[in-house]
Scaffold this motif. Structure first.
Motif, PDB file in Angstrom:
ATOM      1  N   ALA A  57       3.585  -8.220  19.884  1.00 53.80           N
ATOM      2  CA  ALA A  57       3.083  -9.437  20.537  1.00 53.80           C
ATOM      3  C   ALA A  57       4.236 -10.248  21.113  1.00 53.80           C
ATOM      4  O   ALA A  57       4.036 -11.117  21.963  1.00 53.80           O
ATOM      5  CB  ALA A  57       2.273 -10.275  19.550  1.00 53.80           C
ATOM      6  N   HIS A 147      -1.137 -20.728  22.872  1.00 56.15           N
ATOM      7  CA  HIS A 147       0.329 -20.715  22.969  1.00 56.15           C
ATOM      8  C   HIS A 147       0.700 -21.903  23.859  1.00 56.15           C
ATOM      9  O   HIS A 147      -0.059 -22.262  24.764  1.00 56.15           O
ATOM     10  CB  HIS A 147       0.733 -19.387  23.618  1.00 56.15           C
ATOM     11  CG  HIS A 147       2.200 -19.157  23.793  1.00 56.15           C
ATOM     12  ND1 HIS A 147       2.934 -19.778  24.776  1.00 56.15           N
ATOM     13  CD2 HIS A 147       3.073 -18.357  23.129  1.00 56.15           C
ATOM     14  CE1 HIS A 147       4.192 -19.372  24.705  1.00 56.15           C
ATOM     15  NE2 HIS A 147       4.305 -18.507  23.715  1.00 56.15           N
ATOM     16  N   ALA A 149       2.419 -22.261  26.312  1.00 54.41           N
ATOM     17  CA  ALA A 149       2.465 -21.982  27.755  1.00 54.41           C
ATOM     18  C   ALA A 149       1.157 -22.330  28.449  1.00 54.41           C
ATOM     19  O   ALA A 149       1.154 -22.738  29.612  1.00 54.41           O
ATOM     20  CB  ALA A 149       2.781 -20.501  27.987  1.00 54.41           C
ATOM     21  N   ASN A 200      -2.165 -15.849  19.918  1.00 54.17           N
ATOM     22  CA  ASN A 200      -1.067 -14.991  19.442  1.00 54.17           C
ATOM     23  C   ASN A 200      -0.782 -15.189  17.948  1.00 54.17           C
ATOM     24  O   ASN A 200       0.151 -14.616  17.418  1.00 54.17           O
ATOM     25  CB  ASN A 200       0.216 -15.224  20.267  1.00 54.17           C
ATOM     26  CG  ASN A 200       0.782 -16.624  20.096  1.00 54.17           C
ATOM     27  OD1 ASN A 200       0.052 -17.574  19.857  1.00 54.17           O
ATOM     28  ND2 ASN A 200       2.098 -16.765  20.225  1.00 54.17           N
ATOM     29  N   ASP A 225      -5.668 -17.602  29.223  1.00 52.63           N
ATOM     30  CA  ASP A 225      -4.419 -16.938  28.849  1.00 52.63           C
ATOM     31  C   ASP A 225      -4.777 -15.611  28.181  1.00 52.63           C
ATOM     32  O   ASP A 225      -5.251 -15.585  27.037  1.00 52.63           O
ATOM     33  CB  ASP A 225      -3.634 -17.843  27.890  1.00 52.63           C
ATOM     34  CG  ASP A 225      -2.364 -17.167  27.378  1.00 52.63           C
ATOM     35  OD1 ASP A 225      -2.136 -15.982  27.689  1.00 52.63           O
ATOM     36  OD2 ASP A 225      -1.598 -17.832  26.662  1.00 52.63           O
ATOM     37  N   VAL A 227      -2.556 -13.216  27.529  1.00 53.95           N
ATOM     38  CA  VAL A 227      -1.307 -12.561  27.111  1.00 53.95           C
ATOM     39  C   VAL A 227      -1.476 -11.756  25.819  1.00 53.95           C
ATOM     40  O   VAL A 227      -0.943 -10.656  25.692  1.00 53.95           O
ATOM     41  CB  VAL A 227      -0.174 -13.603  26.964  1.00 53.95           C
ATOM     42  CG1 VAL A 227       1.069 -12.970  26.366  1.00 53.95           C
ATOM     43  CG2 VAL A 227       0.156 -14.226  28.307  1.00 53.95           C
ATOM     44  N   SER A 248       1.278 -11.330  30.533  1.00 53.60           N
ATOM     45  CA  SER A 248       2.707 -11.034  30.685  1.00 53.60           C
ATOM     46  C   SER A 248       2.905  -9.530  30.672  1.00 53.60           C
ATOM     47  O   SER A 248       2.616  -8.862  29.668  1.00 53.60           O
ATOM     48  CB  SER A 248       3.505 -11.677  29.548  1.00 53.60           C
ATOM     49  OG  SER A 248       3.287 -13.072  29.528  1.00 53.60           O
ATOM     50  N   LYS A 251       4.625  -7.455  27.911  1.00 51.87           N
ATOM     51  CA  LYS A 251       3.921  -7.178  26.646  1.00 51.87           C
ATOM     52  C   LYS A 251       2.887  -6.075  26.862  1.00 51.87           C
ATOM     53  O   LYS A 251       2.163  -5.709  25.948  1.00 51.87           O
ATOM     54  CB  LYS A 251       3.245  -8.437  26.125  1.00 51.87           C
ATOM     55  CG  LYS A 251       4.242  -9.554  25.798  1.00 51.87           C
ATOM     56  CD  LYS A 251       3.529 -10.786  25.304  1.00 51.87           C
ATOM     57  CE  LYS A 251       4.342 -12.049  25.415  1.00 51.87           C
ATOM     58  NZ  LYS A 251       5.156 -12.365  24.250  1.00 51.87           N
TER      59      LYS A 251
HETATM   60  C1  LIG Z   1      -0.441 -15.914  23.947  1.00 43.06           C
HETATM   61  C2  LIG Z   1       0.779 -16.157  24.787  1.00 43.06           C
HETATM   62  N1  LIG Z   1       0.646 -16.868  25.904  1.00 43.06           N
HETATM   63  C3  LIG Z   1       1.683 -17.116  26.716  1.00 43.06           C
HETATM   64  C4  LIG Z   1       2.949 -16.641  26.409  1.00 43.06           C
HETATM   65  C5  LIG Z   1       4.077 -16.934  27.329  1.00 43.06           C
HETATM   66  O1  LIG Z   1       4.402 -15.776  28.053  1.00 43.06           O
HETATM   67  P1  LIG Z   1       5.783 -15.651  28.815  1.00 43.06           P
HETATM   68  O2  LIG Z   1       6.802 -15.251  27.816  1.00 43.06           O
HETATM   69  O3  LIG Z   1       5.524 -14.583  29.846  1.00 43.06           O
HETATM   70  O4  LIG Z   1       6.082 -16.954  29.435  1.00 43.06           O
HETATM   71  C6  LIG Z   1       3.141 -15.904  25.241  1.00 43.06           C
HETATM   72  C7  LIG Z   1       4.479 -15.412  24.875  1.00 43.06           C
HETATM   73  O5  LIG Z   1       4.751 -15.005  23.792  1.00 43.06           O
HETATM   74  C8  LIG Z   1       2.018 -15.659  24.406  1.00 43.06           C
HETATM   75  O6  LIG Z   1       2.135 -14.952  23.276  1.00 43.06           O
END
Ligand SMILES: Cc1ncc(COP(=O)(O)O)c(C=O)c1O
Length: 443
Positions: A57, A147, A149, A200, A225, A227, A248, A251
């Motif tokens: 992850a 997350h 982000a 995450n 999101d 990711v 991303s 990953k």
């Molecule tokens: C669930 C989740 N969202 C967003 C991100 C951010 O991604 P990036 O590293 O591409 O900015 C991560 C990074 O670990 C993440 O686990």
């Protein structure tokens, strides 16, 4: 066809098969792990031999198709693309092809695919763009399951623009989001909802198709999101109907770029964030950084890996990328689901750890991804992580930039959690090693 949670289940009906250009239907079969692992050179590198990788992850291993594509681009076509000489033309064609292939894989138009330096950067630019259209009286719904982000930049934008911000909070015990609560937060003034497809830390998949339907019902846009979801199966983004879907690539066995799908006319609605003369170029409007040519060109190579997996397991080479992604995603999931309960059971049954998120695959509505975080109650997470590493379990600890998630379930974010995350290339032996190491380390 996506399941209730937008997952990569097998296509169910003929109409669906025809829509996605399937030549013939061959259902998912058990994953040939020897074949799978042979596609990942990292497993044979000295640092990884005799180890079990549980930091997926954080960032997955790259498949050899990705590595070869990057090497080829840097060797053969590392020039400014889109000029009128052969090397430059080839560079531009590879970038275009990568975008088109990802569009086909995700079930969207190529003009809806935006590559950016990372998901954090993509959400940052996206938030700035929303800042140009939202203002006082507009309502924004954020979660504490994201997350940082997918929430920090949007919260900042909402504050700066004096929007009303409503927080869709997780259950303090389970860490789960209740959709009934979202329904009570939505109003005709809601303009934007941000939500993770899977956290995450918590691992549980949220029912994105339902969330987008509810939000669209009041005229709101939805940023998802993906990711922590995408490494377990590339979703049918059109079926989920998210206005923005991000993940991303580093990953998902690919290059270090963020991929953002912007749909439903939103790309034209949001103000251009790039140079003024790029306003009409779809893939530039939300990427002021400019593209990383080699990585954009190589981003699609992971789909060669998906197709190779599909055909190796009896799928037709003529099937569309969407069909290959659905079938291979279903096989990935089946393999992961066979392993996840062993690891969950090992943690759930201990009184000296607190497992975050569901203790079984389908204990509650939906499905759990194998991103498994726990808080050791009597030993420091840093110590547990160090000892796991000494036992050949490659993992880490910390807040994983999910400080709000940990706060929401009452876990000290500074102390952090240990996270064991795995994907489809993980073996039963890896899981056994982790379970055995946990027994020794926590004893
Ligand atoms: C669930 C989740 N969202 C967003 C991100 C951010 O991604 P990036 O590293 O591409 O900015 C991560 C990074 O670990 C993440 O686990």
């Amino acid at each position: 066809m996506p399941n209730a949670c937008g997952g990569a289940a097998a296509p169910r009906d003929e109409a669906h098969l025809r829509r996605h250009g399937r030549a013939s239907y061959v259902g998912p079969v058990p994953l040939d792990l020897e074949f799978v692992r042979a596609q990942f050179p990292a497993f044979d590198r000295p640092g990884n031999v005799g180890q079990s990788f549980f930091e997926n992850a954080g960032g997955s291993f790259a498949c050899r198709q990705t590595i070869d594509a990057l090497h080829r681009f840097y060797t053969d076509t590392k020039v400014q693309p889109y000029a009128d000489y052969a090397t430059s033309k080839s560079a531009g064609e590879q970038m275009d092809r990568s975008r088109e292939r990802w569009a086909e894989a995700l079930g969207v138009a190529s003009t809806e695919v935006v590559f950016g330096p990372s998901t954090s950067m993509n959400t940052y630019v996206l938030a700035a763009a929303f800042g140009g259209v939202l203002g006082a009286g507009d309502e924004v719904i954020v979660t504490n399951q994201d997350h940082e982000a997918n929430t920090g930049a949007v919260r900042r934008m909402a504050e700066q623009n004096t929007c009303t911000m409503r927080e869709w909070r997780t259950d303090p015990e389970t860490g789960l989001l209740d959709i009934g609560r979202l329904e009570s937060l939505l109003s005709p003034r809601t303009r934007l909802v941000t939500v993770p497809h899977a956290s995450n830390i918590v691992g549980q998949e949220n029912d994105i198709a339902r969330i987008t339907a509810l939000a669209h019902g009041v005229g709101a846009r939805v940023i998802v999101d993906g990711v922590s979801y995408a490494p377990h199966g590339f979703p049918d983004v059109a079926a989920l109907d998210a206005d923005v879907y991000l993940f991303s690539l580093y990953k998902t066995y690919s290059v270090h770029q963020g991929l953002m799908v912007v749909r439903n006319g939103l790309l034209d609605e949001l103000p251009n964030q790039s140079h003024f003369f790029n306003a009409s170029v779809p893939d530039k409007r939300l990427n002021p950084a400019g593209p990383d040519h080699a990585q954009v060109a190589s981003a699609g190579a992971v789909l060669d890996y998906v197709v190779a997996t599909h055909t190796h397991h009896g799928g037709a080479a003529s099937d569309s990328l969407r069909v290959a992604c659905e079938r291979v995603g279903a096989m990935w999931r089946e393999h992961e689901d066979a392993l996840t309960p062993t690891l969950l059971d090992a943690l759930r049954t201990r009184s000296d750890v607190r497992l975050i998120g569901p203790g079984s695959l389908g204990a509650v509505d939906g499905h759990r991804c194998p991103t498994i975080a726990f808080s050791p109650l009597t030993i420091e997470p840093a110590t547990v992580q160090r000892r796991l590493v000494e036992h050949g379990v490659q993992t880490s600890y910390g807040d994983f930039y999910a400080v709000r998630v940990l706060n929401g379930v009452g876990v000290d974010a500074q102390r952090g959690v240990v996270r064991l995350s795995f994907v489809h290339y993980t073996t039963r032996a890896d899981i056994d090693r982790a379970v055995d190491a946990l027994d020794r380390v926590l004893a």
